[in-house]
Design a protein around this motif. Structure first.
Motif, PDB file in Angstrom:
ATOM      1  N   VAL A 119       8.171  16.524  10.097  1.00 26.05           N
ATOM      2  CA  VAL A 119       8.109  15.278  10.874  1.00 26.05           C
ATOM      3  C   VAL A 119       9.419  14.489  10.820  1.00 26.05           C
ATOM      4  N   HIS A 120       9.880  14.155   9.619  1.00 25.79           N
ATOM      5  CA  HIS A 120      11.142  13.437   9.443  1.00 25.79           C
ATOM      6  C   HIS A 120      11.514  13.477   7.966  1.00 25.79           C
ATOM      7  N   PRO A 121      12.747  13.120   7.613  1.00 22.54           N
ATOM      8  CA  PRO A 121      13.108  13.104   6.189  1.00 22.54           C
ATOM      9  C   PRO A 121      12.238  12.129   5.408  1.00 22.54           C
ATOM     10  N   ARG A 122      12.051  12.417   4.143  1.00 22.28           N
ATOM     11  CA  ARG A 122      11.352  11.472   3.283  1.00 22.28           C
ATOM     12  C   ARG A 122      12.228  10.232   3.079  1.00 22.28           C
ATOM     13  N   ASP A 123      11.610   9.086   3.255  1.00 18.63           N
ATOM     14  CA  ASP A 123      12.320   7.819   3.087  1.00 18.63           C
ATOM     15  C   ASP A 123      12.351   7.478   1.597  1.00 18.63           C
ATOM     16  N   PRO A 124      13.537   7.293   1.005  1.00 25.74           N
ATOM     17  CA  PRO A 124      13.588   6.981  -0.430  1.00 25.74           C
ATOM     18  C   PRO A 124      12.956   5.645  -0.786  1.00 25.74           C
ATOM     19  N   TYR A 125      12.663   4.815   0.226  1.00 30.51           N
ATOM     20  CA  TYR A 125      12.056   3.511  -0.035  1.00 30.51           C
ATOM     21  C   TYR A 125      10.562   3.487   0.282  1.00 30.51           C
ATOM     22  N   THR A 126       9.989   4.645   0.587  1.00 28.33           N
ATOM     23  CA  THR A 126       8.551   4.737   0.825  1.00 28.33           C
ATOM     24  C   THR A 126       7.868   5.276  -0.420  1.00 28.33           C
ATOM     25  N   ARG A 127       6.828   4.597  -0.846  1.00 28.19           N
ATOM     26  CA  ARG A 127       6.071   5.005  -2.027  1.00 28.19           C
ATOM     27  C   ARG A 127       4.619   5.227  -1.619  1.00 28.19           C
TER      28      ARG A 127
END
Length: 247
Positions: A119-127
């Motif tokens: 889908v898209h890269p993992r966001d480092p600010y998403t938990r």
């Protein structure tokens, strides 16, 4: 990570090895990728041109303009039309100069290190936090109770409303109709869906992750509903329908 912002665009470096495949060939392989937030919700990968197999790209002669990122030359990738943008030395963001952006859906496979991502890269600010709960959760669709549980697991994901994942034994499975819809989430994995009833309003209201990614194993096989489209009672109190992109 050192962030840079220009207008609505955020740019950061990542230490992950990132690879992109087309027809079994790696067209990009780098440990110097950039994360670029073209939209607020998630980032996109940009690759240094030195780490891209440029012989797989063919310039179309067209350019694509972004107010914040400037003009990029459109390229076909292995015959796939317009699948890459190449930014030159005149890009207003100096970090993306000499970088290549691939269209995610036009590529066959994306890997962060040796794990495929979707889908898209993992966001480092998403938990994502998944917590067991003893709250009483009841779900109604059109005034009919379709789920009633005292054993939910609540999934809290940055930027999204909480989701109540319920055991199938607490769900009226006889009211659910299997759907052909399948989606992927970079944090949870592959989801399958059910509809409730025959009306369009009941289509794909319910989903489950049969074999979620390791970090989301706590919701394996449990069932969730789009709270934006159903009535959810928690401990007897009707919840407001969330205002989200899924509403």
């Amino acid at each position: 990570m050192e962030p840079t912002k220009r207008g609505r665009v955020r740019v950061e470096t990542t230490a992950k090895r990132v690879r992109v495949y087309v027809e079994g060939r790696a067209v990009a392989d780098t440990t110097r990728a950039l994360l670029v937030w073209e939209v607020p919700y998630y980032p996109t990968y940009y690759f240094p041109a030195d780490d891209v197999r440029m012989e797989e790209l063919k310039a179309t002669g067209e350019t694509r303009h972004s107010p914040s990122r400037g003009d990029a030359v459109v390229h076909d990738v292995a015959g796939r039309a317009g699948a890459a943008l190449v930014y030159g030395d005149d890009a207003p963001l100096d970090q993306i100069r000499g970088h290549v952006r691939f269209d995610w859906d036009a590529m066959d496979n994306w890997f962060e290190e040796d794990e495929e991502v979707f889908v898209h890269p993992r966001d480092p600010y998403t938990r994502v936090d998944i917590l067991p709960s003893s709250r009483h959760v009841r779900v109604e669709v059109g005034g009919v109770t379709v789920a009633d549980s005292h054993n939910p697991r609540i999934l809290f994901e940055t930027g999204l409303p909480p989701r109540y994942y319920l055991p199938k034994t607490d769900v009226r499975l006889d009211l659910l109709r299997p759907s052909e819809t399948v989606t992927h989430c970079p944090y949870k994995g592959r989801a399958v869906y059910w509809s409730v009833g025959e009306e369009e309003s009941g289509r794909d209201l319910v989903w489950s992750y049969p074999t979620p990614l390791p970090e989301s194993q706590k919701i394996a096989g449990l069932v969730a509903f789009y709270d934006e489209k159903v009535d959810v009672y928690v401990d007897g109190v009707l919840q407001d329908r969330p205002k989200s992109k899924f509403a």
